[in-house]
Write a protein that holds these residues in place. Structure first.
Motif, PDB file in Angstrom:
ATOM      1  N   GLY A 190      73.199  52.387 -37.608  1.00 56.16           N
ATOM      2  CA  GLY A 190      73.602  53.330 -38.645  1.00 56.16           C
ATOM      3  C   GLY A 190      73.632  54.778 -38.176  1.00 56.16           C
ATOM      4  N   ASP A 191      73.462  55.681 -39.112  1.00 51.54           N
ATOM      5  CA  ASP A 191      73.580  57.102 -38.784  1.00 51.54           C
ATOM      6  C   ASP A 191      72.546  57.533 -37.754  1.00 51.54           C
ATOM      7  N   GLY A 192      71.292  57.046 -37.922  1.00 52.91           N
ATOM      8  CA  GLY A 192      70.247  57.383 -36.957  1.00 52.91           C
ATOM      9  C   GLY A 192      70.614  56.868 -35.569  1.00 52.91           C
ATOM     10  N   THR A 193      71.066  55.632 -35.518  1.00 57.66           N
ATOM     11  CA  THR A 193      71.441  55.014 -34.244  1.00 57.66           C
ATOM     12  C   THR A 193      72.573  55.780 -33.570  1.00 57.66           C
ATOM     13  N   GLY A 341      61.918  58.450 -38.976  1.00 59.46           N
ATOM     14  CA  GLY A 341      61.951  59.715 -39.712  1.00 59.46           C
ATOM     15  C   GLY A 341      62.614  59.605 -41.071  1.00 59.46           C
ATOM     16  N   ASN A 342      62.999  58.375 -41.488  1.00 59.13           N
ATOM     17  CA  ASN A 342      63.587  58.206 -42.823  1.00 59.13           C
ATOM     18  C   ASN A 342      62.473  58.226 -43.861  1.00 59.13           C
ATOM     19  N   LYS A 343      62.736  58.897 -44.987  1.00 63.89           N
ATOM     20  CA  LYS A 343      61.731  58.990 -46.043  1.00 63.89           C
ATOM     21  C   LYS A 343      61.478  57.595 -46.610  1.00 63.89           C
TER      22      LYS A 343
HETATM   23 MG    MG Z   1      70.218  55.358 -41.724  1.00 61.46          MG
END
Ligand code: MG
Ligand code: ADP
Ligand code: FBP
Length: 516
Positions: A190-193, A341-343
């Motif tokens: 996803g976005d983090g990756t 780091g995702n809430k």
């Molecule tokens: Mg994500």
């Protein structure tokens, strides 16, 4: 092409009539005199019969397809697909695949089709699986992937490679790539990756390595911008129907029955919105993008009472990220984060179920029967459906064609129905969200006939948070002209008052990735 400006990840080419190509990096940007080879597909009996199988080097895809007579041509992305020339000899390719972040239906199909695409289309037989996400590069053994090993994996949910959050150490990852002699890295996440993939690309480039870094965007939440939709999303919406159905059957079978279904969607309520629109049994859909309140006039409790009086039962769908502000008000504020780091979110489904029960337990209130269903992980863990399988196959093949053709530092994605190579920064710069001043949310509100729960102030904030109007359509693109040639008021439900200004409606559907 009139001009071109580029740094390592930003390659912008300007052309006539406002044409902009947001191009992706290529080996030749930083390595000189690389040899090229004829694409082996030229002699592949399956593909050589296809007319115009190879993509023309100048083919690009517009980001916005709704245009006016005098529109600028706007942003384009490079079209994905096989090129006549490749930058690797088949025997020299040493590829690896890694999956990171949360699960999503279709991960195994993408893995399978990268392995099979490399093998059957390009004769590549050295493909490694990285075990357990980014940290697997430097802390675990690899897995040999062959067409035989991956043959049946698309029928299974999850990822055969395992996944993880956190553990992204750029230096160690690129050391591992270099030490193992890997020259193509396929990164599914996803976005983090994709943010992680972007920094890996930077480091690879800094070291001058001929290593292709290709991202395949994964998100069950559909929160990645630019692309039409993410793989696994259709499967999730379909599977959510089973939970909604169960909630409907349960609530309908008992006096004043209420079914509450929680669906995934940390910051974006697409699954909840589409599952609601698909089902027609949902009375109220709550998503992170649209604030709501419980008590008082126009609040959720008032609506529940009204619907129970009218119908005797109701179904509420709530996205996991909805109403988090209300939860933290009423519970002790929690600021915990996961390893990436995702809430970490609190269980809004459980919370709202308790709140509804407490409210109706008060004196003079009707007796209700509430059933709470949380199918979130069950939905995420299933294999992809037929259409997602085809989609995953095309994404995987696009990634393979791009890497073989010497592109690097890109994510593959469907833009207006065409497969493209998108620069990482466009994927990671923001999140895709439901635009509550857009037509799709209006359709949802009119299908459930729920209140918008929005005050004029909320509405104002929603408008301010919208993306800037398209540079493609200048001037009057904020006014939406209906089919009959009249301005449509798409949002009658949004208002408590009558101070709505039609001209404030923004036509930014291209940013709202699911086409309308
Ligand atoms: Mg994500
Ligand atoms: N800004 C970043 N830079 C480098 N790596 C990151 C960044 N954000 C996340 N990652 C890494 O990407 C992986 C997946 O991220 P995560 O947010 O958990 O899932 P997703 O990719 O699905 O959004 C994790 O290993 C995480 O450490
Ligand atoms: O797998 P975890 O760590 O419980 O995280 C759950 C989260 O993962 C998701 O399914 C997908 O999130 P990512 O795309 O960031 O991986 C969210 O909907 C959900 O909030």
């Amino acid at each position: 092409m009139a001009s071109s400006d580029s740094d390592s990840q930003l390659k912008i080419v300007h052309g006539d009539a406002g044409y902009i190509l947001e191009d992706v990096p290529h080996f030749t940007d930083y390595i000189l005199n690389l040899p090229t080879y004829p694409n082996p597909l030229r002699s592949n009996p399956a593909y050589s019969v296809a007319k115009q199988y190879f993509v023309h080097m100048d083919d690009t895809v517009p980001q916005k397809v709704v245009v006016h007579k005098n529109s600028l041509r706007g942003v384009h992305f490079r079209r994905a697909g096989p090129r006549q020339k490749v930058y690797f000899r088949s025997d020299d390719v040493h590829a690896c695949i890694v999956t990171c972040g949360g699960l999503c239906p279709g991960l195994n199909t993408v893995i399978r089709e990268i392995v099979c695409g490399l093998s059957y289309m390009y004769g590549v037989n050295k493909v490694l699986g990285i075990d357990g996400g980014y940290r697997g590069f430097y802390s675990k053994n690899t897995i040999n992937l062959t067409p035989k090993v991956v043959n049946d994996i698309h029928k299974r949910g999850g990822t055969i490679l395992g996944t993880s959050r956190g553990g992204h150490d750029t230096g160690k990852i690129v050391d591992s790539i270099q030490d193992r002699g890997i020259n193509q890295v396929y990164i599914i996440g996803g976005d983090g990756t994709q943010r992680g993939a972007a920094v890996i690309y930077e480091e690879v480039r800094r070291r001058g390595l001929k290593v292709a870094i290709a991202g395949i965007p994964k998100t069950i939440d559909n929160d990645i911008p630019v692309i039409d939709k993410s793989f696994g999303f259709d499967t999730a919406v379909e599977e959510a129907q089973r939970a909604i159905n169960a909630a409907h059957v349960e609530s309908e079978s008992i006096e004043n029955g209420i079914g509450v279904v929680k669906l995934m969607g940390r910051y974006s309520g697409f699954i909840a919105m589409y599952a609601t629109l698909a089902s027609r049994d949902v009375d109220c859909c709550l998503i992170p993008e649209s604030p709501f309140y419980l008590e008082g006039k126009g609040g959720l409790f008032e609506f529940i009472e009204k619907r129970l009086k009218e119908n005797g039962h109701m179904v509420i769908v709530i996205a996991e990220g909805a109403g988090q502000n209300l939860l933290t008000e009423s519970m002790q504020a929690m600021d915990q984060k996961d390893a990436s780091g995702n809430k970490l979110l609190q269980d809004v489904g459980l919370w709202i179920s308790h709140k509804i029960k407490d409210h109706f337990a008060r004196k003079d209130k009707i007796a209700i029967n509430l059933k709470y269903i949380d199918p979130t992980y069950m939905i995420r863990a299933i294999p992809s459906n037929a259409s997602d399988n085809v989609y995953c196959t095309l994404l995987a093949q696009s990634a393979v064609h791009g890497a073989m053709a010497g592109y690097s530092g890109f994510t593959v994605g469907l833009v207006n129905g065409r497969h493209t190579y998108i620069p990482f920064n466009r994927i990671t710069e923001r999140q895709n969200k439901v635009v509550i001043t857009d037509r799709m949310w209006a359709r949802l509100l009119s299908s459930t006939n729920q209140p918008s729960f929005l005050s004029p102030k909320d509405l104002d904030e929603a408008k301010k948070a919208e993306q800037p109007p398209s540079e493609l359509i200048e001037g009057s693109n904020c006014n939406d002209i209906g089919e009959a040639g009249e301005k449509e008021n798409n949002f009658p439900h949004l208002l408590h008052g009558d101070n709505f200004k039609e001209e404030q409606q923004s036509e930014n559907h291209a940013d709202n990735s699911i086409r309308q």
